[in-house]
Design an enzyme around this catalytic site. Structure first.
Site, PDB file in Angstrom:
ATOM      1  N   TYR A  79    -103.950  23.574  38.819  1.00  0.00           N
ATOM      2  CA  TYR A  79    -102.880  23.135  37.906  1.00  0.00           C
ATOM      3  C   TYR A  79    -101.700  24.117  37.992  1.00  0.00           C
ATOM      4  O   TYR A  79    -100.550  23.709  38.198  1.00  0.00           O
ATOM      5  CB  TYR A  79    -103.424  23.057  36.470  1.00  0.00           C
ATOM      6  CG  TYR A  79    -102.344  22.954  35.421  1.00  0.00           C
ATOM      7  CD1 TYR A  79    -101.591  21.789  35.266  1.00  0.00           C
ATOM      8  CD2 TYR A  79    -102.062  24.038  34.578  1.00  0.00           C
ATOM      9  CE1 TYR A  79    -100.590  21.714  34.304  1.00  0.00           C
ATOM     10  CE2 TYR A  79    -101.066  23.963  33.617  1.00  0.00           C
ATOM     11  CZ  TYR A  79    -100.337  22.798  33.489  1.00  0.00           C
ATOM     12  OH  TYR A  79     -99.329  22.726  32.544  1.00  0.00           O
ATOM     13  N   THR A  95     -95.226  26.392  33.051  1.00  0.00           N
ATOM     14  CA  THR A  95     -96.402  26.903  32.349  1.00  0.00           C
ATOM     15  C   THR A  95     -96.657  28.402  32.558  1.00  0.00           C
ATOM     16  O   THR A  95     -96.287  28.956  33.608  1.00  0.00           O
ATOM     17  CB  THR A  95     -97.653  26.109  32.831  1.00  0.00           C
ATOM     18  OG1 THR A  95     -98.828  26.692  32.270  1.00  0.00           O
ATOM     19  CG2 THR A  95     -97.793  26.134  34.345  1.00  0.00           C
ATOM     20  N   ASP A  96     -97.341  29.000  31.599  1.00  0.00           N
ATOM     21  CA  ASP A  96     -97.833  30.380  31.714  1.00  0.00           C
ATOM     22  C   ASP A  96     -98.883  30.493  32.825  1.00  0.00           C
ATOM     23  O   ASP A  96     -99.160  31.583  33.309  1.00  0.00           O
ATOM     24  CB  ASP A  96     -98.435  30.838  30.376  1.00  0.00           C
ATOM     25  CG  ASP A  96     -99.486  29.881  29.819  1.00  0.00           C
ATOM     26  OD1 ASP A  96     -99.482  28.688  30.203  1.00  0.00           O
ATOM     27  OD2 ASP A  96    -100.320  30.306  29.002  1.00  0.00           O
ATOM     28  N   GLN A 116     -97.486  14.997  24.629  1.00  0.00           N
ATOM     29  CA  GLN A 116     -97.285  15.781  23.396  1.00  0.00           C
ATOM     30  C   GLN A 116     -95.803  16.077  23.155  1.00  0.00           C
ATOM     31  O   GLN A 116     -95.274  15.860  22.066  1.00  0.00           O
ATOM     32  CB  GLN A 116     -97.965  17.138  23.519  1.00  0.00           C
ATOM     33  CG  GLN A 116     -99.451  17.138  23.550  1.00  0.00           C
ATOM     34  CD  GLN A 116     -99.951  18.563  23.346  1.00  0.00           C
ATOM     35  OE1 GLN A 116    -100.019  19.031  22.218  1.00  0.00           O
ATOM     36  NE2 GLN A 116    -100.294  19.239  24.416  1.00  0.00           N
ATOM     37  N   LEU A 117     -95.157  16.617  24.176  1.00  0.00           N
ATOM     38  CA  LEU A 117     -93.773  17.055  24.006  1.00  0.00           C
ATOM     39  C   LEU A 117     -92.826  15.859  23.892  1.00  0.00           C
ATOM     40  O   LEU A 117     -91.940  15.840  23.026  1.00  0.00           O
ATOM     41  CB  LEU A 117     -93.375  17.950  25.190  1.00  0.00           C
ATOM     42  CG  LEU A 117     -91.982  18.544  25.129  1.00  0.00           C
ATOM     43  CD1 LEU A 117     -91.780  19.386  23.869  1.00  0.00           C
ATOM     44  CD2 LEU A 117     -91.695  19.386  26.370  1.00  0.00           C
ATOM     45  N   THR A 140    -101.477  17.401  33.306  1.00  0.00           N
ATOM     46  CA  THR A 140    -101.755  18.626  32.539  1.00  0.00           C
ATOM     47  C   THR A 140    -103.242  18.929  32.342  1.00  0.00           C
ATOM     48  O   THR A 140    -103.572  19.879  31.642  1.00  0.00           O
ATOM     49  CB  THR A 140    -101.085  18.546  31.142  1.00  0.00           C
ATOM     50  OG1 THR A 140    -101.592  17.385  30.480  1.00  0.00           O
ATOM     51  CG2 THR A 140     -99.588  18.474  31.237  1.00  0.00           C
ATOM     52  N   ASP A 191     -91.968   6.152  36.782  1.00  0.00           N
ATOM     53  CA  ASP A 191     -92.943   7.057  37.396  1.00  0.00           C
ATOM     54  C   ASP A 191     -92.172   8.070  38.245  1.00  0.00           C
ATOM     55  O   ASP A 191     -91.505   7.685  39.214  1.00  0.00           O
ATOM     56  CB  ASP A 191     -93.892   6.206  38.250  1.00  0.00           C
ATOM     57  CG  ASP A 191     -94.979   7.027  38.920  1.00  0.00           C
ATOM     58  OD1 ASP A 191     -94.807   8.254  39.050  1.00  0.00           O
ATOM     59  OD2 ASP A 191     -95.984   6.426  39.321  1.00  0.00           O
ATOM     60  N   ALA A 233     -95.931  15.306  33.392  1.00  0.00           N
ATOM     61  CA  ALA A 233     -96.740  16.255  34.170  1.00  0.00           C
ATOM     62  C   ALA A 233     -98.187  15.792  34.193  1.00  0.00           C
ATOM     63  O   ALA A 233     -98.609  14.978  33.359  1.00  0.00           O
ATOM     64  CB  ALA A 233     -96.666  17.650  33.543  1.00  0.00           C
ATOM     65  N   LYS A 270     -97.903  23.403  39.459  1.00  0.00           N
ATOM     66  CA  LYS A 270     -96.714  23.593  38.614  1.00  0.00           C
ATOM     67  C   LYS A 270     -95.750  24.586  39.275  1.00  0.00           C
ATOM     68  O   LYS A 270     -94.539  24.416  39.223  1.00  0.00           O
ATOM     69  CB  LYS A 270     -97.119  24.091  37.217  1.00  0.00           C
ATOM     70  CG  LYS A 270     -97.868  23.082  36.361  1.00  0.00           C
ATOM     71  CD  LYS A 270     -97.025  21.894  35.912  1.00  0.00           C
ATOM     72  CE  LYS A 270     -95.938  22.256  34.931  1.00  0.00           C
ATOM     73  NZ  LYS A 270     -95.196  21.066  34.461  1.00  0.00           N
TER      74      LYS A 270
HETATM   75  N1  LIG Z   1    -100.419  21.249  27.212  1.00  0.00           N
HETATM   76  C1  LIG Z   1    -100.307  22.559  27.373  1.00  0.00           C
HETATM   77  O1  LIG Z   1    -101.084  23.359  26.856  1.00  0.00           O
HETATM   78  C2  LIG Z   1     -99.176  23.125  28.203  1.00  0.00           C
HETATM   79  C3  LIG Z   1     -99.097  24.507  28.372  1.00  0.00           C
HETATM   80  C4  LIG Z   1     -98.060  25.022  29.134  1.00  0.00           C
HETATM   81  C5  LIG Z   1     -97.130  24.170  29.726  1.00  0.00           C
HETATM   82  N2  LIG Z   1     -97.258  22.828  29.552  1.00  0.00           N
HETATM   83  C6  LIG Z   1     -96.251  21.953  30.196  1.00  0.00           C
HETATM   84  O2  LIG Z   1     -95.514  21.334  29.173  1.00  0.00           O
HETATM   85  C7  LIG Z   1     -95.093  20.028  29.595  1.00  0.00           C
HETATM   86  C8  LIG Z   1     -95.460  19.009  28.547  1.00  0.00           C
HETATM   87  O3  LIG Z   1     -96.882  19.046  28.380  1.00  0.00           O
HETATM   88  P1  LIG Z   1     -97.649  18.081  27.399  1.00  0.00           P
HETATM   89  O4  LIG Z   1     -98.748  18.866  26.773  1.00  0.00           O
HETATM   90  O5  LIG Z   1     -96.677  17.319  26.556  1.00  0.00           O
HETATM   91  O6  LIG Z   1     -98.312  17.117  28.476  1.00  0.00           O
HETATM   92  P2  LIG Z   1     -99.057  15.724  28.234  1.00  0.00           P
HETATM   93  O7  LIG Z   1     -99.343  15.516  26.798  1.00  0.00           O
HETATM   94  O8  LIG Z   1    -100.170  15.676  29.210  1.00  0.00           O
HETATM   95  O9  LIG Z   1     -97.919  14.694  28.670  1.00  0.00           O
HETATM   96  C9  LIG Z   1     -97.527  14.503  29.988  1.00  0.00           C
HETATM   97  C10 LIG Z   1     -97.036  13.080  30.094  1.00  0.00           C
HETATM   98  O10 LIG Z   1     -96.589  12.856  31.440  1.00  0.00           O
HETATM   99  C11 LIG Z   1     -97.038  11.577  31.799  1.00  0.00           C
HETATM  100  N3  LIG Z   1     -97.081  11.440  33.254  1.00  0.00           N
HETATM  101  C12 LIG Z   1     -98.098  11.758  34.090  1.00  0.00           C
HETATM  102  N4  LIG Z   1     -97.772  11.426  35.348  1.00  0.00           N
HETATM  103  C13 LIG Z   1     -96.531  10.892  35.304  1.00  0.00           C
HETATM  104  C14 LIG Z   1     -95.669  10.338  36.269  1.00  0.00           C
HETATM  105  N5  LIG Z   1     -96.026  10.250  37.560  1.00  0.00           N
HETATM  106  N6  LIG Z   1     -94.460   9.875  35.877  1.00  0.00           N
HETATM  107  C15 LIG Z   1     -94.084   9.917  34.585  1.00  0.00           C
HETATM  108  N7  LIG Z   1     -94.877  10.402  33.612  1.00  0.00           N
HETATM  109  C16 LIG Z   1     -96.078  10.896  33.967  1.00  0.00           C
HETATM  110  C17 LIG Z   1     -98.401  11.452  31.168  1.00  0.00           C
HETATM  111  O11 LIG Z   1     -98.792  10.111  31.114  1.00  0.00           O
HETATM  112  P3  LIG Z   1    -100.382   9.760  31.131  1.00  0.00           P
HETATM  113  O12 LIG Z   1    -100.990  10.515  29.986  1.00  0.00           O
HETATM  114  O13 LIG Z   1    -100.379   8.284  30.972  1.00  0.00           O
HETATM  115  O14 LIG Z   1    -100.889  10.241  32.464  1.00  0.00           O
HETATM  116  C18 LIG Z   1     -98.126  12.055  29.802  1.00  0.00           C
HETATM  117  O15 LIG Z   1     -97.645  11.071  28.909  1.00  0.00           O
HETATM  118  C19 LIG Z   1     -95.758  19.805  30.959  1.00  0.00           C
HETATM  119  O16 LIG Z   1     -94.844  20.101  31.961  1.00  0.00           O
HETATM  120  C20 LIG Z   1     -96.881  20.822  30.986  1.00  0.00           C
HETATM  121  O17 LIG Z   1     -97.204  21.214  32.298  1.00  0.00           O
HETATM  122  C21 LIG Z   1     -98.257  22.286  28.795  1.00  0.00           C
END
Ligand SMILES: NC(=O)c1ccc[n+]([C@@H]2O[C@H](COP(=O)([O-])OP(=O)(O)OC[C@H]3O[C@@H](n4cnc5c(N)ncnc54)[C@H](OP(=O)(O)O)[C@@H]3O)[C@@H](O)[C@H]2O)c1
Length: 285
Positions: A126, A102-103, A11-12, A63, A37, A61, A130
């Site tokens: 999770y 994360t929260d 997403q980000l 997630t 990776d 991450a 984190k």
């Molecule tokens: N989503 C939420 O509600 C939320 C809330 C609070 C904090 N956050 C934090 O915000 C950040 C961004 O979240 P997001 O929602 O954008 O997450 P996301 O949509 O799940 O994106 C994470 C990306 O990381 C990739 N990834 C996974 N394993 C990896 C690896 N070993 N090496 C490189 N890339 C890898 C994933 O690829 P694949 O999909 O192919 O596995 C995915 O494209 C994260 O740190 C998350 O913990 C998220």
């Protein structure tokens, strides 16, 4: 300056890639999991030897909060050991990092917004993984900003926002929990903050720092879902339920609103209210 964005397909990452040229003249290099990776130290090392990277924005991450309870090893590998790799790389190549956390590092037992200094106590795997990742950065004493955010959503990826729209279009009613309170955060707005922080003229140094960033205000998932279908004008009944009524429910913080005073003060940032940001997201879509 070369800036590496890891996890570009999330997403980000997608949002940063979409908008970075509007806000920065720096050279952003985007890599997905296949291309780079973060759990593979040798590949990271080779990449850094061949590219003069000055800053990493780590969007990579694991997630899936439910999945993390089953796939603990993978969640730990990415959210903890992957971040440890990035810390070591930063140290070896004199590189800075903006890392997203994360929260869910909190237990949710407070009833006032969490400050960066509040005691962490994750209640699911999770959140635990984190937090372990955060600790690796803090221990390495590199130049780092750890940005804790909450309830991230965007129109582009699979998430609560897109799932509610999908379900509402095909169902008359949807049950949504009303006993977890937090702040939805637009990935578009967090992307802007990451770009701003990566290029803003401030003095890095003094080791890693933690900052909270989310949209302003708070709501339950139920209220968030109601707002989404109201703004999308989809006729669907959203029914409030308690989280213990969900089958195989993974425990999540009851309250995870983040106090944003520190980022507002240090960087002169004024986050939008979550409802206003949601309206903007729906218009953008
Ligand atoms: N989503 C939420 O509600 C939320 C809330 C609070 C904090 N956050 C934090 O915000 C950040 C961004 O979240 P997001 O929602 O954008 O997450 P996301 O949509 O799940 O994106 C994470 C990306 O990381 C990739 N990834 C996974 N394993 C990896 C690896 N070993 N090496 C490189 N890339 C890898 C994933 O690829 P694949 O999909 O192919 O596995 C995915 O494209 C994260 O740190 C998350 O913990 C998220």
């Amino acid at each position: 300056m070369n800036i590496l964005v890891t996890g570009k397909s999330g997403q980000l990452g997608v949002e940063i890639e979409k908008i970075h040229t509007n806000y920065s003249k720096h050279n952003f290099i985007f890599k997905d999991k296949i291309e780079l990776d973060i759990t593979n130290f040798n590949n990271l090392n080779e990449f850094f030897k061949n590219n003069d990277i000055k800053l990493i924005i780590n969007c990579a991450a694991y997630t899936d909060v439910n999945g993390a309870e089953i796939e603990k090893k993978i969640a730990n590998k990415v959210n903890n050991l992957g971040v440890e790799n990035l810390s070591l790389i930063c140290k070896n190549f004199n590189c800075k990092i903006i890392h997203i956390s994360t929260d869910y590092v909190f237990d949710g037992l407070k009833n006032q917004p969490y400050k960066e200094t509040d005691l962490t106590n994750p209640i699911n795997y999770y959140g635990f993984s984190k937090l372990e990742g955060e600790k690796k950065i803090l221990k390495s004493n590199i130049n780092a900003l750890i940005i804790r955010t909450s309830w991230l959503y965007s129109s582009n990826k699979n998430n609560f926002f897109s799932n509610i729209i999908k379900k509402a279009e095909s169902m008359d009613k949807i049950n949504v929990v009303n006993d977890q309170i937090g702040s939805p955060t637009s990935a578009h707005e967090l992307a802007k903050i990451c770009i701003y922080l990566s290029t803003a003229n401030f003095k890095w140094g003094g080791g890693p720092k933690i900052y909270n960033f989310s949209n302003e205000g708070m709501c339950s998932w139920y209220e968030f879902a109601k707002a989404i279908i109201l703004l999308k004008k989809i006729p669907c009944n959203i029914i409030p339920i308690k989280s213990n009524k969900i089958k195989n429910n993974i425990i999540r913080p009851k309250y995870s609103v983040l106090d944003k005073s520190k980022i507002k003060q240090d960087f002169n940032i004024s986050p939008n209210n979550w409802y206003d940001s949601l309206k903007l997201e729906i218009i953008r879509k």
